[in-house]
Design a protein around this motif. Structure first.
Motif, PDB file in Angstrom:
ATOM      1  N   GLY A  55       0.839  -1.201   0.000  1.00 62.18           N
ATOM      2  CA  GLY A  55       0.000   0.000   0.000  1.00 62.18           C
ATOM      3  C   GLY A  55       0.866   1.239   0.000  1.00 62.18           C
ATOM      4  O   GLY A  55       2.072   1.168   0.278  1.00 62.18           O
ATOM      5  N   ILE A  56       0.240   2.369  -0.279  1.00 59.15           N
ATOM      6  CA  ILE A  56       1.002   3.614  -0.405  1.00 59.15           C
ATOM      7  C   ILE A  56       0.565   4.628   0.651  1.00 59.15           C
ATOM      8  O   ILE A  56      -0.477   4.489   1.285  1.00 59.15           O
ATOM      9  N   ARG A  57       1.398   5.658   0.778  1.00 59.43           N
ATOM     10  CA  ARG A  57       1.120   6.760   1.712  1.00 59.43           C
ATOM     11  C   ARG A  57       0.650   7.952   0.891  1.00 59.43           C
ATOM     12  O   ARG A  57       1.316   8.349  -0.063  1.00 59.43           O
ATOM     13  N   VAL A  58      -0.486   8.521   1.242  1.00 56.53           N
ATOM     14  CA  VAL A  58      -1.021   9.630   0.442  1.00 56.53           C
ATOM     15  C   VAL A  58      -1.311  10.846   1.327  1.00 56.53           C
ATOM     16  O   VAL A  58      -1.433  10.734   2.547  1.00 56.53           O
TER      17      VAL A  58
ATOM     18  N   ALA B 162      -0.585  19.028  -7.848  1.00 57.84           N
ATOM     19  CA  ALA B 162      -0.943  18.280  -6.643  1.00 57.84           C
ATOM     20  C   ALA B 162       0.073  17.165  -6.379  1.00 57.84           C
ATOM     21  O   ALA B 162       0.508  16.952  -5.248  1.00 57.84           O
ATOM     22  N   LYS B 163       0.451  16.475  -7.432  1.00 57.38           N
ATOM     23  CA  LYS B 163       1.401  15.358  -7.293  1.00 57.38           C
ATOM     24  C   LYS B 163       2.765  15.874  -6.826  1.00 57.38           C
ATOM     25  O   LYS B 163       3.374  15.340  -5.906  1.00 57.38           O
TER      26      LYS B 163
ATOM     27  N   MET C  42       6.649  16.402  -0.244  1.00 55.98           N
ATOM     28  CA  MET C  42       6.459  16.216   1.208  1.00 55.98           C
ATOM     29  C   MET C  42       6.786  14.784   1.621  1.00 55.98           C
ATOM     30  O   MET C  42       6.636  14.422   2.803  1.00 55.98           O
ATOM     31  N   GLY C  43       7.172  13.962   0.676  1.00 54.18           N
ATOM     32  CA  GLY C  43       7.560  12.582   0.999  1.00 54.18           C
ATOM     33  C   GLY C  43       6.445  11.559   0.848  1.00 54.18           C
ATOM     34  O   GLY C  43       6.585  10.421   1.274  1.00 54.18           O
ATOM     35  N   TYR C  44       5.306  11.936   0.260  1.00 54.11           N
ATOM     36  CA  TYR C  44       4.195  10.996   0.046  1.00 54.11           C
ATOM     37  C   TYR C  44       4.252  10.415  -1.371  1.00 54.11           C
ATOM     38  O   TYR C  44       4.941  10.943  -2.245  1.00 54.11           O
ATOM     39  N   ASP C  45       3.475   9.354  -1.566  1.00 52.10           N
ATOM     40  CA  ASP C  45       3.479   8.688  -2.876  1.00 52.10           C
ATOM     41  C   ASP C  45       2.460   9.288  -3.831  1.00 52.10           C
ATOM     42  O   ASP C  45       2.644   9.282  -5.044  1.00 52.10           O
TER      43      ASP C  45
END
Ligand code: PMP
Length: 305
Positions: free
Chosen positions: A137-140, A169-170, A176-179
């Motif tokens: 899973g990913i961090r969003v 947005a991406k 910020m270190g999110y996927d």
């Protein structure tokens, strides 16, 4: 840099480096172009098939129509162009990107002088959100950029210029270190990812935002809804809020690039137990079986190479 040998351009296969356009192309200045993202899978039986080619090409055609342009090729010709591009590049598994754009002409906003050009490129593309994404899973993060109002963006069309919203947005959340990012609409309801539709399990029921919201009518979304129903899981198409998402026991994204990708963390809040949940796992398996082989109940979804 994308590596490929041949690109299909306006009816011909050209060496990749020669498939270029002029700096005065209308689309380069204003972003008016329709595109698609399609995957071809090598199936368990060794054959390759493009997943839902027809639906993708149909969406390309209506995306162009929403842009008030007409692609000068029939659906069947565009489908053949996709298959030809795969064959020319000897690809048995690939991402396919058709793009209909406006070439050189006058630069007045209302000009209709530019010809509609069509290109198709194809290249290998593995797991879009990282190798671990499907398993762990990913961090969003919820983006500070809002998905445009329904009468601002034409959300049912894949129009190049509209993707500035997604790209910003991406970039914001990756910085910020999110996927990946989740976009809220102008009412504050959960819309979609930057290039994915979203589902959540809340109090035991599976929800996804309805098509009346500013979201793409995702072809993977549609496939997953069908597969869920076939597995006895009811899908509720209903808008929901950010705090419902924080309370959800499961969240996942769907899309051609990301396939079915579990979300394990949103804004530093752990989703469920932090592991992909049972409904996500079931639908991920059903989707893999549909694209790779194992569940052959949807032959109409496959265009063999
Ligand atoms: N939403 C957006 C904004 C997208 O760009 C995509 C990718 N095409 C999706 C959703 C998922 O759509 P599909 O399943 O048709 O790839």
């Amino acid at each position: 840099m994308i590596k490929s040998e041949f690109a299909w351009m306006n009816g011909k296969l050209l060496p990749f480096a020669q498939a270029t356009t002029h700096v005065s192309a209308f689309t380069l200045h204003y972003g008016l172009a329709a595109f698609e993202g399609i995957r071809c899978y090598k199936r368990n039986d060794g054959r390759s098939a493009v997943f839902r080619l027809r639906e993708h090409v149909e969406r390309l055609i209506y995306s162009a129509k929403i842009c008030d342009t007409i692609i000068p090729y029939a659906r069947e010709q565009i489908e053949s162009a996709c298959l030809e591009t795969l064959r020319a590049n000897k690809l048995d598994e690939a991402y396919i990107r058709p793009l209909a754009y406006l070439g050189p002409g006058a630069l007045g906003l209302g000009s209709r002088e530019s010809p509609v050009e069509l290109i198709v490129i194809a290249f290998p593309w593995g797991a879009y959100l990282g190798d671990d994404a499907h398993k762990r899973g990913i961090r969003v993060h919820i983006s500070s950029f809002t998905r445009g109002h329904l009468n601002n963006i034409m959300s049912k069309a894949k129009i190049s210029g509209q993707y500035i919203n997604s790209v910003l947005a991406k970039r914001e959340v990756v910085g910020m270190g999110y996927d990946e990012a989740i976009m809220l609409d102008s009412q504050g309801c959960v819309a979609e990812g930057t290039g994915e539709n979203i589902f959540m399990v809340y109090r035991g029921r599976l929800y996804t935002p309805p098509l009346s919201m500013p979201i793409l009518d995702g072809i993977t979304r549609d496939a997953v809804i069908t597969l869920a129903q076939e597995n006895g899981i009811e899908v509720v198409e209903q808008s929901f809020t950010r705090d419902m998402l924080y309370a959800a026991s499961e969240v996942f994204f769907t899309g051609t690039a990301c396939e079915v990708t579990p979300v394990r963390e949103i804004d530093k809040i752990t989703v469920g137990s932090g592991e992909p949940g049972p409904i996500t796992r079931k639908l991920q398996a059903a989707f893999t079986a549909a694209v790779k082989g194992g569940n052959d109940s949807h032959p109409e979804w496959l265009a063999y190479l």
